[in-house]
Design an enzyme around this catalytic site. Sequence first.
Site, PDB file in Angstrom:
ATOM      1  N   LYS A  76      85.047   2.271   4.481  1.00  0.00           N
ATOM      2  CA  LYS A  76      84.624   1.784   5.805  1.00  0.00           C
ATOM      3  C   LYS A  76      83.301   0.885   5.926  1.00  0.00           C
ATOM      4  CE  LYS A  76      87.183   2.416   8.354  1.00  0.00           C
ATOM      5  NZ  LYS A  76      88.635   1.524   8.182  1.00  0.00           N
ATOM      6  N   SER A 168      82.299   4.586  11.948  1.00  0.00           N
ATOM      7  CA  SER A 168      83.782   3.909  11.722  1.00  0.00           C
ATOM      8  C   SER A 168      84.927   4.828  10.916  1.00  0.00           C
ATOM      9  CB  SER A 168      83.575   2.758  10.805  1.00  0.00           C
ATOM     10  OG  SER A 168      84.807   2.203  10.256  1.00  0.00           O
ATOM     11  N   TYR A 297      84.671 -12.341  12.136  1.00  0.00           N
ATOM     12  CA  TYR A 297      85.084 -13.694  11.541  1.00  0.00           C
ATOM     13  C   TYR A 297      86.407 -13.254  10.796  1.00  0.00           C
ATOM     14  CZ  TYR A 297      80.658 -16.137  13.040  1.00  0.00           C
ATOM     15  OH  TYR A 297      79.509 -16.723  13.727  1.00  0.00           O
TER      16      TYR A 297
HETATM   17  N1  PPS Z   1      85.526 -10.127   9.160  1.00  0.00           N
HETATM   18  C1  PPS Z   1      85.786  -8.731   9.320  1.00  0.00           C
HETATM   19  N2  PPS Z   1      86.902  -8.463   9.832  1.00  0.00           N
HETATM   20  C2  PPS Z   1      87.162  -7.357  10.171  1.00  0.00           C
HETATM   21  N3  PPS Z   1      86.207  -6.218   9.659  1.00  0.00           N
HETATM   22  C3  PPS Z   1      85.420  -6.301   9.092  1.00  0.00           C
HETATM   23  C4  PPS Z   1      85.022  -7.984   8.804  1.00  0.00           C
HETATM   24  N4  PPS Z   1      83.770  -7.841   8.125  1.00  0.00           N
HETATM   25  C5  PPS Z   1      83.464  -6.447   8.151  1.00  0.00           C
HETATM   26  N5  PPS Z   1      84.248  -5.604   8.567  1.00  0.00           N
HETATM   27  C6  PPS Z   1      84.021  -4.187   8.632  1.00  0.00           C
HETATM   28  O1  PPS Z   1      85.007  -3.698   7.489  1.00  0.00           O
HETATM   29  C7  PPS Z   1      85.240  -2.395   8.092  1.00  0.00           C
HETATM   30  C8  PPS Z   1      86.296  -1.687   7.386  1.00  0.00           C
HETATM   31  O2  PPS Z   1      85.895  -1.347   6.089  1.00  0.00           O
HETATM   32  P1  PPS Z   1      86.760  -1.249   4.699  1.00  0.00           P
HETATM   33  O3  PPS Z   1      87.609  -2.586   4.877  1.00  0.00           O
HETATM   34  O4  PPS Z   1      86.070  -0.825   3.652  1.00  0.00           O
HETATM   35  O5  PPS Z   1      87.745  -0.240   5.140  1.00  0.00           O
HETATM   36  S1  PPS Z   1      88.604   0.758   4.245  1.00  0.00           S
HETATM   37  O6  PPS Z   1      87.620   1.821   3.791  1.00  0.00           O
HETATM   38  O7  PPS Z   1      88.915   0.031   2.981  1.00  0.00           O
HETATM   39  O8  PPS Z   1      89.787   1.169   5.360  1.00  0.00           O
HETATM   40  C9  PPS Z   1      85.398  -2.510   9.612  1.00  0.00           C
HETATM   41  O9  PPS Z   1      85.243  -1.256  10.292  1.00  0.00           O
HETATM   42  P2  PPS Z   1      85.908  -1.092  11.686  1.00  0.00           P
HETATM   43  O10 PPS Z   1      85.080  -1.799  12.614  1.00  0.00           O
HETATM   44  O11 PPS Z   1      85.363   0.421  12.274  1.00  0.00           O
HETATM   45  O12 PPS Z   1      87.314  -1.038  11.568  1.00  0.00           O
HETATM   46  C10 PPS Z   1      84.481  -3.593   9.891  1.00  0.00           C
HETATM   47  O13 PPS Z   1      83.207  -3.007  10.453  1.00  0.00           O
END
Ligand code: PPS
Length: 350
Positions: A76, A168, A297
């Site tokens: 996350k 998250s 973004y």
């Molecule tokens: N551009 C963009 N688009 C979407 N999400 C973004 C982006 N940049 C950073 N993040 C952040 O990434 C969070 C999810 O983290 P991970 O990709 O590490 O998740 S996972 O652990 O692999 O499931 C996700 O957390 P959540 O908002 O809780 O979904 C985002 O905070």
Amino acid sequence: MQSKLDVNANLHLKVSTQLIRPVNITSLTTGDKLWGCYYYYGNKLGASRNLAGLDVLSEINCSRRVPSAILLGVKKCGSQTLTGFLDLHPDVVSRVFPFSENTISSLMENNDAFLKAMPLSTPNEQTFIDMIEIQNDPQFLPHLTTNLNSNTTKYLLILVNPVARAQSDYVHVNVKMKLPQNSKLVKREIMSVWDKKLLHRKEPNVLFKGYRIAGTLERSVLNASGIIDKGNNLIKKGIYYDYVKEILKYVSRDRLLVVDGEQFISEPWLVLRQVEKFLGISSYFKKSFFTKIGKFYCPVFIERPDAGCLKGKGRKKKKIDQKTNKRLQRFFQPYNRKLENLLGEKLSWM
Ligand SMILES: Nc1ncnc2c1ncn2[C@@H]1O[C@H](COP(=O)(O)OS(=O)(=O)O)[C@@H](OP(=O)(O)O)[C@H]1O
């Protein structure tokens, strides 16, 4: 004892095509775009890719190559997004390492299997893999780092404020617990309630894969005595200092790049430029590649119809109450200070 993986090792087409059957070029439609060894396409149901035809694969010398960089991120913190964005770089092929329970150990113990799990790349592309699950099993770190037999393999981490991470993760775990494939597990785990007083209530009260989940984040992070529960994965995974200290036992500091996950949300192109420099690849990403949709973004690329906002990210979260927020920030502060000293750098949220 198995031999080490040579950085120049690659697995040629004969083996790799047994794993993925290449698509027949005549079955492709006009929206498909060839990019390296794959065809990419997007449609209403989502985005996907297919392996290019055999003729194309052999012409551009596609093979499975040992990764030149590995993301050892934390759940996350934006690892999947960073991995997805990097895959849009013409010099990189990046994938989330195919994890499921037990695959990590079997793949690590067998060089050929590890190599077979890599995506196909051309000689001009670097292979980048996301292995965030390693944080759950850091005992694989020495195995991974020594097995790659290279002092040139680079490692990355992306880290956000641990309180935002916990928030998250709380939402994520709640969604996962409700998925049908987990219902049996949840039922079983419901037996191991953590607070008997909550038994009569219709609210989460479960131990689930190292998490203790209650009806709210606030109640989940505090134990029965009202103290922040360091054993709960919501908190434990945010004590980055412990994890980074472990990584630095096996990886020299100059081969580890720690990027700021908060800056990655607000200005992804700046973080991507930092990553490009670290990987030694061409400077490619610019602000105009990204469009802001809601809080995030999303990349827009005609060359890659699969690019866009990532599914399952940006889930709605309840605001943490101020008192708990302050308490959590205070709790993580000494660990963040220690991390800053260990790294010799300060990220925006520290
Ligand atoms: N551009 C963009 N688009 C979407 N999400 C973004 C982006 N940049 C950073 N993040 C952040 O990434 C969070 C999810 O983290 P991970 O990709 O590490 O998740 S996972 O652990 O692999 O499931 C996700 O957390 P959540 O908002 O809780 O979904 C985002 O905070």
